[in-house]
Design a protein around this motif. Structure first.
Motif, short mmCIF file in Angstrom:
data_model
loop_
_atom_site.label_atom_id
_atom_site.label_comp_id
_atom_site.label_asym_id
_atom_site.label_seq_id
_atom_site.Cartn_x
_atom_site.Cartn_y
_atom_site.Cartn_z
N SER A 359 0.86 -1.19 0.00
CA SER A 359 0.00 0.00 0.00
C SER A 359 0.89 1.23 0.00
CB SER A 359 -0.91 0.02 1.22
OG SER A 359 -1.56 1.28 1.34
N ALA A 360 0.77 2.06 -1.03
CA ALA A 360 1.60 3.26 -1.12
C ALA A 360 1.30 4.22 0.01
CB ALA A 360 1.37 3.94 -2.47
N SER A 361 0.00 4.35 0.36
CA SER A 361 -0.36 5.29 1.43
C SER A 361 0.18 4.82 2.77
CB SER A 361 -1.87 5.46 1.49
OG SER A 361 -2.51 4.22 1.75
N ASN A 413 -2.51 -1.83 13.86
CA ASN A 413 -3.65 -1.90 14.77
C ASN A 413 -4.75 -0.94 14.34
OD1 ASN A 413 -4.51 -3.37 17.14
ND2 ASN A 413 -4.60 -1.38 18.17
N ILE A 414 -4.37 0.21 13.80
CA ILE A 414 -5.39 1.13 13.28
C ILE A 414 -6.15 0.47 12.13
CG2 ILE A 414 -5.71 3.30 12.01
CD1 ILE A 414 -3.44 4.48 13.66
N SER A 423 -15.11 4.06 12.04
CA SER A 423 -14.76 5.20 11.20
C SER A 423 -13.25 5.45 11.28
CB SER A 423 -15.50 6.46 11.67
OG SER A 423 -15.07 6.82 12.98
N ARG A 424 -12.75 6.28 10.38
CA ARG A 424 -11.31 6.54 10.38
C ARG A 424 -10.87 7.21 11.68
NH1 ARG A 424 -9.86 8.78 4.31
NH2 ARG A 424 -10.28 6.84 3.19
N PHE A 425 -11.68 8.11 12.16
CA PHE A 425 -11.33 8.80 13.42
C PHE A 425 -11.27 7.80 14.57
CE2 PHE A 425 -12.35 10.88 17.38
CZ PHE A 425 -11.53 12.00 17.39
N ASP A 426 -12.34 6.99 14.71
CA ASP A 426 -12.38 6.02 15.80
C ASP A 426 -11.29 4.96 15.65
OD1 ASP A 426 -14.48 7.34 16.93
OD2 ASP A 426 -16.01 6.05 16.00
N ALA A 427 -11.05 4.53 14.41
CA ALA A 427 -10.00 3.53 14.20
C ALA A 427 -8.64 4.09 14.59
CB ALA A 427 -9.99 3.08 12.75
N MET A 493 -4.99 9.78 5.27
CA MET A 493 -4.36 9.19 4.10
C MET A 493 -4.54 7.69 3.97
SD MET A 493 -0.78 11.34 4.07
CE MET A 493 -0.39 10.67 2.48
N LEU A 494 -5.03 6.99 4.99
CA LEU A 494 -5.21 5.55 4.86
C LEU A 494 -6.53 5.32 4.13
CD1 LEU A 494 -3.81 2.94 5.56
CD2 LEU A 494 -5.13 2.83 7.67
#
Length: 861
Positions: A359-361, A413-414, A423-427, A493-494
């Motif tokens: 994964s580039a990101s 882990n994220i 969600s991205r924030f919670d993750a 960015m993920l």
């Protein structure tokens, strides 16, 4: 944790923080002193005492023994070494690591004030406090003049006009001048004229001393003003010395000009330096501790160019200052190599991440931690007051692979929480909070391995402290980067697209297989025990099989060959010059090539191709005492060859015109040195860490209460070591050297008393007839130079000639010197060495190429 939530919710503030760290880190790079190796601090205080004309045995008895008796009680003293030479005593005191140099210098000064019974003619002891070993020169300069001119007479010109300019360069600590002769005013006395006028030598000296003075008489108040009165008698012109009245006799006053010629001249040479077959003056330049050697060298080059253009060239006569050695060339090469390794290591780390993460990101997010941690480490290095050297950069290169560990754990882990549908924030928040404790523990355990090295005060701790600092700072910075910088980046960015691939390809089938294996092992106590014992045994066996030979420090491939020719005692400068000509010039057919042909050849020329090959041991080949294969290697042309003599020994060295091919010149020097009968050649390639005097060497000290026993054991040890390591053993010229021939004047006490002569009078007469006696200072062109009483004829070559000189004695008789003293032939030591007050001999064995220092030590034992 609140701070993690704050970082995720305020990515701009986090970005500003990162930018500030990177910005100050980049600025720190330009402020950190650059040098080749770390500073190794060994507190050393040296006491130097001069007693002009005294033999080594007298210096030992009258000065060194008295000083050692008082200095041995100084607090914190680790080792005391002394060397007594003709006219000079040097006592070196090494203190325990951590002892303040200022405190130790003060204690040494207090102890010296308790010493009594010094000779009257002795100069005041000079106390010098230094860091470690004496500082190595960062540059060597050569000063030459037109052919046919005695360049040694330009010492004072160089000292007055050029040296101050060089020492004003910021970061330069000192500039020394070797190979020159200082000016002096000589009163060349004729012993026959002096005796004819019934004047003694001490009487002449007292007259000159008494007239050569300025004396303050005090201050008188007259009206509104105070007037100072003083007697002005100090000599400023040669004519004033010649017009001095020595005594009054029946025929009238006797002036100095009646019994002596007063001339401006130069001191007798005590040393010389030659560069590529031409006499010159050599100037080593040392830098101040903590200065940036790259900047110092750049400023020094500019100053040299300016000095040649504005000062030396306008004078003419071929005067020119040339730099022949530049330490920064090697420093820049070594630092560039480590810097390249650092960049290549970072790129390889990123490629490995890309292969596994797919994964580039994700790779970009993890890779961000590398520059932040590394650049932030520069900021920490500057704040800690360290220097930028190859050891520090090596530590940063080692840390590159470690700083991404925490980031990988956090991003994995994220992603796992993201797969759970958060969600991205919670993750980002939950994934980071969940593992931050484990990341902290991992970081602290890594730092715990290296941080203790920072507090080791011994030499090894000081050498490797920079590695510990670089790794500890880099890994320590990776913790806040992983928990404060990675989560906001993951939130932004993920990307969702391809996120499932991250999990599949990161672990994949290999991760599944490993997980199944771990599950089966954990089901059985016996399996768990067998796995632990098996892996431990396998690790120990692998470490034992793969462990390379032990060594202390790598030698490197420094472009400098250096060494000594240790001759029998008593060799004069004329003999050393003859040796130099033998080394430099060819003597067909026995010696078809001299060293001159090596420095005259140009790289790639027919002359270079014609240089005869020399034998060398290939890697893994023969070492001293071993076996292997020798190969013939074409030596490179020589650059900047130098040769000189001082203190009864000769030194020589060179650099290579091919900076990466240096070692073959070592064999060239050994072959050249072997042509000189009676000398012990000792040559080596200077070490990366040890400089000219250090490196992978073993020092053997033999000491005892009886000098004869010490010398006998040292001789046996020297022969044994030479059998195993021919050409790699350097003896101390001190007590181990054969005694030098000397003429002793033994007063006939009854006859001398009848003539009114004391031992002190006899010593002064001999000093005047041989070396010249210092009787005061003389002001010449604003500088103070020596006023010396010397014999107005060539030095006496034989005892008979010396004993035949007439002297007028206080009893009123004119007698030959031999009637008052007996001139005996005898022998005396050229140099006397003490270690802890005992006679001692030191042997230095340099480890041959390819043989570890530990093996050398085992063989010697």
């Amino acid at each position: 944790m609140p701070i993690i939530r704050f970082a995720i919710e305020n990515p701009v503030k986090v970005a500003v923080g990162v930018i500030l760290v990177v910005l100050f880190g980049i600025l720190s790079v330009f402020r950190i002193p650059i040098q080749l190796t770390p500073n190794v601090d060994r507190p050393i205080v040296t006491v130097v005492t001069t007693w002009q004309g005294a033999a080594a045995a007298e210096v030992e008895r009258e000065i060194v023994d008295r000083q050692e008796e008082k200095l041995k009680t100084v607090t914190g003293l680790k080792k005391m070494t002394s060397i007594s030479r003709e006219g000079i005593a040097e006592v070196s005191l090494e203190f325990e690591i951590g002892v303040s140099k200022d405190d130790s210098k003060r204690e040494v000064s207090d102890a010296l004030r308790q010493v009594t019974g010094y000779p009257v003619e002795m100069d005041e002891p000079v106390i010098q406090a230094g860091g470690t070993e004496s500082q190595e020169a960062i540059a060597w300069l050569i000063f030459k003049s037109e052919p046919g001119r005695d360049v040694s007479t330009l010492y004072d010109y160089l000292d007055d006009k050029v040296k101050p300019i060089l020492e004003r360069v910021e970061g330069v600590a000192s500039v020394q001048i070797y190979g020159g002769r200082e000016r002096e005013v000589q009163v060349r006395v004729d012993p026959y004229k002096l005796a004819a006028r019934r004047i003694t030598l001490p009487q002449l000296a007292d007259a000159l001393r008494g007239e050569n003075k300025n004396t303050s008489a005090g201050t008188v108040e007259q009206g509104k003003r105070d007037y100072t009165f003083r007697t002005v008698g100090q000599y400023e012109k040669v004519e004033q010395v010649a017009d001095t009245v020595v005594a009054y006799v029946e025929g009238g006053p006797v002036f100095v000009r009646d019994v002596a010629a007063v001339v401006s001249a130069y001191k007798e040479p005590k040393s010389f330096v030659r560069s590529e077959g031409v006499d010159c003056l050599a100037l080593p330049v040392t830098r101040e501790t903590g200065s940036n050697v790259m900047k110092v060298m750049a400023d020094l080059r500019t100053t040299i160019e300016k000095t040649n253009r504005e000062i030396l060239h306008p004078v003419g006569r071929g005067l020119e200052l040339t730099q022949v050695y530049d330490e920064t060339v090697y420093i820049q090469s070594a630092i560039d190599l480590v810097r390249t390794s650092l960049i290549e290591g970072s790129i390889l780390t990123i490629l490995v991440l890309l292969v596994f993460l797919r994964s580039a990101s994700a790779t970009f997010i993890v890779a961000v931690s590398i520059p932040i941690s590394v650049i932030g480490t520069f900021l920490a290095v500057a704040l800690l007051g360290r220097s930028l050297n190859v050891v520090m950069l090596a530590g940063m290169a080692f840390a590159v692979g470690m700083v991404v560990d925490d980031a990988i754990v956090v991003i994995e882990n994220i992603f796992r929480h993201r797969q759970m549908g958060k969600s991205r924030f919670d993750a980002a928040l939950h994934g980071t909070v969940e593992v931050w404790g484990a990341v902290l523990a991992s970081t602290l355990t890594t730092m715990a391995v290296f941080v203790p090295v920072v507090f080791v005060k011994e030499e090894a701790g000081q050498l490797f402290r920079d590695i510990a600092i670089a790794i500890s700072c880099g890994v320590g910075l990776s913790l806040p980067v992983s928990v404060l910088v990675i989560p906001p980046l993951c939130r932004r960015m993920l990307f969702a697209k391809g996120e499932s691939d991250l999990g599949q390809h990161t672990g994949g089938r290999i991760a599944t297989a490993i997980s199944d294996l771990v599950h089966r092992i954990n089901q059985s106590v016996l399996a768990r025990l067998a796995t632990g014992v098996g892996f431990t045994a396998l690790s120990a066996l692998g470490a034992w099989l793969l462990m390379p030979p032990t060594d202390y420090l790598p030698a490197g491939n420094r472009n400098l060959i250096f060494g000594f020719l240790i001759p029998p005692p008593g060799y004069g400068l004329d003999e050393f010059r003859r040796i130099g000509r033998v080394l430099e010039e060819a003597d067909p057919p026995k010696v078809p090539l001299g060293l001159r042909q090596y420095w005259q050849a140009q790289t790639g020329s027919a002359e270079a191709a014609a240089l005869p090959p020399v034998p060398m041991a290939i890697a893994g080949g023969p070492t001293a005492g071993g076996s292997g294969t020798m190969v013939e290697v074409q030596p490179p042309p020589i650059e900047n060859f130098f040769y000189g003599a001082f203190e009864g020994r000769a030194f020589m060295g060179c650099t290579s015109k091919q900076s990466t091919v240096v070692k073959p010149l070592l064999e060239v020097f050994r072959q050249a040195g072997s042509r000189i009968t009676g000398v012990i050649p000792f040559f080596f390639q200077t070490s990366l860490f040890g400089g000219v005097t250090g490196g992978n060497t073993v020092e053997i000290e033999i000491r005892g209460t009886e000098l004869a026993d010490v010398v006998r054991v040292a001789g046996i040890m020297f022969v044994k070591c030479m059998e195993k390591y021919p050409g790699a053993v350097q003896p101390d010229p001190g007590n181990f050297a054969l005694p030098r021939h000397e003429t002793q004047a033994v007063p006939d006490r009854v006859r001398a008393a009848h003539l009114g002569l004391t031992v002190r009078d006899v010593g002064f007469i001999l000093q005047t007839f041989i070396d010249g006696a210092y009787i005061g200072g003389f002001r010449q062109e604003g500088d103070e130079i020596d006023l010396t009483l010397v014999l107005d004829r060539p030095r006496a070559a034989t005892r008979e000639e010396l004993g035949g000189y007439p002297i007028f004695t206080p009893s009123g008789q004119v007698v030959p010197l031999s009637s008052a003293v007996e001139l005996r032939r005898a022998t005396g030591p050229e140099e006397i060495k003490h270690i802890e007050e005992m006679p001692a001999v030191s042997l230095t064995v340099r480890a041959p190429e390819g043989e570890p220092l530990g093996v050398v030590m085992d063989r010697i034992r």
